[in-house]
Structure formats: structure tokens, C-alpha cells
Design a protein around this motif. Structure first.
Motif, mmCIF file in Angstrom:
data_model
loop_
_atom_site.group_PDB
_atom_site.id
_atom_site.type_symbol
_atom_site.label_atom_id
_atom_site.label_comp_id
_atom_site.label_asym_id
_atom_site.label_seq_id
_atom_site.Cartn_x
_atom_site.Cartn_y
_atom_site.Cartn_z
ATOM 1 N N SER A 134 -18.096 -46.340 -4.717
ATOM 2 C CA SER A 134 -17.380 -45.072 -4.848
ATOM 3 C C SER A 134 -15.883 -45.359 -4.891
ATOM 4 O O SER A 134 -15.450 -46.487 -4.656
ATOM 5 N N LYS A 135 -15.112 -44.337 -5.161
ATOM 6 C CA LYS A 135 -13.654 -44.514 -5.161
ATOM 7 C C LYS A 135 -13.171 -44.924 -3.767
ATOM 8 O O LYS A 135 -12.294 -45.766 -3.627
ATOM 9 N N THR A 136 -13.768 -44.351 -2.730
ATOM 10 C CA THR A 136 -13.391 -44.679 -1.350
ATOM 11 C C THR A 136 -13.645 -46.148 -1.042
ATOM 12 O O THR A 136 -12.782 -46.829 -0.480
ATOM 13 N N THR A 137 -14.810 -46.657 -1.435
ATOM 14 C CA THR A 137 -15.110 -48.072 -1.157
ATOM 15 C C THR A 137 -14.270 -48.990 -2.052
ATOM 16 O O THR A 137 -13.919 -50.094 -1.638
ATOM 17 N N LEU A 138 -13.937 -48.528 -3.253
ATOM 18 C CA LEU A 138 -13.060 -49.308 -4.121
ATOM 19 C C LEU A 138 -11.688 -49.476 -3.464
ATOM 20 O O LEU A 138 -11.150 -50.586 -3.394
ATOM 21 N N ILE A 139 -11.123 -48.387 -2.974
ATOM 22 C CA ILE A 139 -9.808 -48.441 -2.327
ATOM 23 C C ILE A 139 -9.848 -49.331 -1.091
ATOM 24 O O ILE A 139 -8.956 -50.159 -0.877
ATOM 25 N N LYS A 140 -10.891 -49.194 -0.306
ATOM 26 C CA LYS A 140 -11.044 -50.035 0.893
ATOM 27 C C LYS A 140 -11.094 -51.516 0.508
ATOM 28 O O LYS A 140 -10.455 -52.364 1.126
ATOM 29 N N GLU A 141 -11.830 -51.824 -0.526
ATOM 30 C CA GLU A 141 -11.980 -53.212 -0.963
ATOM 31 C C GLU A 141 -10.685 -53.746 -1.579
ATOM 32 O O GLU A 141 -10.338 -54.917 -1.394
ATOM 33 N N LEU A 142 -9.949 -52.911 -2.298
ATOM 34 C CA LEU A 142 -8.656 -53.334 -2.843
ATOM 35 C C LEU A 142 -7.697 -53.711 -1.711
ATOM 36 O O LEU A 142 -7.010 -54.732 -1.779
ATOM 37 N N LYS A 143 -7.663 -52.896 -0.677
ATOM 38 C CA LYS A 143 -6.785 -53.165 0.467
ATOM 39 C C LYS A 143 -7.168 -54.460 1.175
ATOM 40 O O LYS A 143 -6.307 -55.183 1.657
ATOM 41 N N ARG A 144 -8.466 -54.751 1.236
ATOM 42 C CA ARG A 144 -8.912 -55.989 1.862
ATOM 43 C C ARG A 144 -8.609 -57.187 0.962
ATOM 44 O O ARG A 144 -8.069 -58.200 1.402
ATOM 45 N N ALA A 145 -8.921 -57.057 -0.314
ATOM 46 C CA ALA A 145 -8.828 -58.182 -1.249
ATOM 47 C C ALA A 145 -7.388 -58.627 -1.509
ATOM 48 O O ALA A 145 -7.163 -59.822 -1.738
ATOM 49 N N VAL A 146 -6.432 -57.723 -1.455
ATOM 50 C CA VAL A 146 -5.045 -58.116 -1.723
ATOM 51 C C VAL A 146 -4.586 -59.150 -0.697
ATOM 52 O O VAL A 146 -3.769 -60.019 -1.006
ATOM 53 N N LYS A 147 -5.139 -59.099 0.493
ATOM 54 C CA LYS A 147 -4.794 -60.071 1.539
ATOM 55 C C LYS A 147 -5.410 -61.440 1.274
ATOM 56 O O LYS A 147 -5.037 -62.425 1.895
ATOM 57 N N GLU A 148 -6.340 -61.508 0.326
ATOM 58 C CA GLU A 148 -7.040 -62.750 -0.003
ATOM 59 C C GLU A 148 -6.387 -63.521 -1.153
ATOM 60 O O GLU A 148 -6.853 -64.600 -1.511
#
Length: 191
Positions: A147-161
Motif C-alpha cells: 500500500s502507499k503507507t507501507t511504501l512510505i514506511k519502506e522508503l524511510k527505512r531504505a534510505v538509511k541503507e
């Protein structure tokens, strides 16, 4: 722009198979939604790392939204990392070349390459285009994006990677590309 369907480029990813069933078994058939939920993201990069991620999940990005939401983040991150000695460069998108954006940048940044002194849409001089976006997209766990919510959550996590060695390599490559463009009188590079 990121959407919930994940990354798939039909021009670069191909499966050779005798039938569509065999192709599907090998992961060759990708289902895509007609109008997938998506978000636009902005990210700055320098040799010291990446800026805060700015996510736009409603509508399009115009100069007003860019000035209000992106430029203050850029100024804060740049000043925190480099103090008073740094140069801000953009890639020439419409919100970036608007006269109010140009004035804001001229007034606020310690140094700024304006739209008349930077090759617009130059693929040779944008480190985000040729390596950081790919690194960022590969850090996303697409299986969790539903969903858009899980996409945003994953973007916030992945940028730190995003790996620092990729950032350094990209910035080093950018410096070399800049020198080559200067030698080529500002023209695109021949590969």
C-alpha cells in the motif's frame, strides 16, 4: 517517483522461455496495476552522505511546494554538514528553474549555481540519476510494499541503507564527469 508495483523495467529485464507458463515460473510475468499508488521523493546527496528524505504523497510538485518543503531541508543539511562553504546545484526540473525558486536559492544559500550556469537535464552531471536512485531502490524490501503507507514506511527505512561507499564513488565519478564536461566546452560526454 516510486509506486507500490516496485521496480520493473521491461527494456532491461527479460526472460527467455519457450512458453508464457515457463516464463511465469522463472518470474518473467509481472502484474502491474493500471493506476498504482505512488509517491514522489526528493533526496540530496554529497560526499558526506544523503539529506533527509522528503516525501510527497499528494499531488504534484510545483515551485511553491519545492520552496516550502525541499529548499529548507537542503539549506539545513548543507549548513549542518559544511557550514558556510558549499555550493547548491539542481538538475533543472521545472520547480527548480522557476524565478521564485531561483531568487530563494540566491538569497539563502552560501553559493548557488543558477539555471543559466548549469547544463539543464544533464545526465552526465547528476549523481542521483546514475547511481544513488538505483542503490536506494535496491535497498527497498518490495515484498513488504502492499500500500502507499507501507511504501512510505519502506522508503524511510531504505534510505538509511544507502551505502557510504556508493555515495563516495558516485561523488568521485561526478567530479571526474564535471572535469570532462569542462574539457568538452559544456557539451554532453561521449561514452
Amino acid at each position: 517517483m516510486f509506486d507500490v508495483d516496485g521496480i520493473y523495467n521491461s527494456q532491461n529485464q527479460r526472460i527467455w522461455a519457450a512458453s508464457s507458463d515457463e516464463a511465469n515460473e522463472k518470474g518473467g510475468i509481472k502484474m502491474k496495476q493500471k493506476f498504482p499508488k505512488k509517491v514522489m521523493v526528493w533526496l540530496g546527496v554529497c560526499s558526506k552522505g544523503v539529506t533527509h528524505l522528503v516525501i510527497f504523497d499528494q499531488g504534484t510538485l510545483d515551485h511553491k511546494v519545492y520552496i516550502q518543503n525541499v529548499l529548507p531541508v537542503t539549506l539545513e543539511c548543507g549548513s549542518k554538514i559544511f557550514g558556510e562553504h558549499w555550493i547548491f546545484q539542481q538538475d533543472g526540473a521545472k520547480p527548480q528553474v522557476h524565478h521564485l525558486t531561483q531568487k530563494w536559492c540566491q538569497d539563502k544559500f552560501p553559493s548557488f549555481i543558477d539555471k543559466d550556469h548549469w547544463p539543464s537535464n544533464s545526465p552526465d552531471l547528476n549523481p542521483l540519476d546514475y547511481s544513488i536512485w538505483d542503490e536506494f531502490a535496491r535497498a527497498i524490501n518490495w515484498k513488504t510494499v502492499i500500500s502507499k503507507t507501507t511504501l512510505i514506511k519502506e522508503l524511510k527505512r531504505a534510505v538509511k541503507e544507502i551505502r557510504q561507499d556508493v555515495i563516495l564513488q558516485s561523488c568521485s565519478s561526478w567530479t571526474i564527469r564535471l572535469q570532462r564536461v569542462l574539457k568538452n566546452d559544456g557539451c554532453y560526454l561521449n561514452k
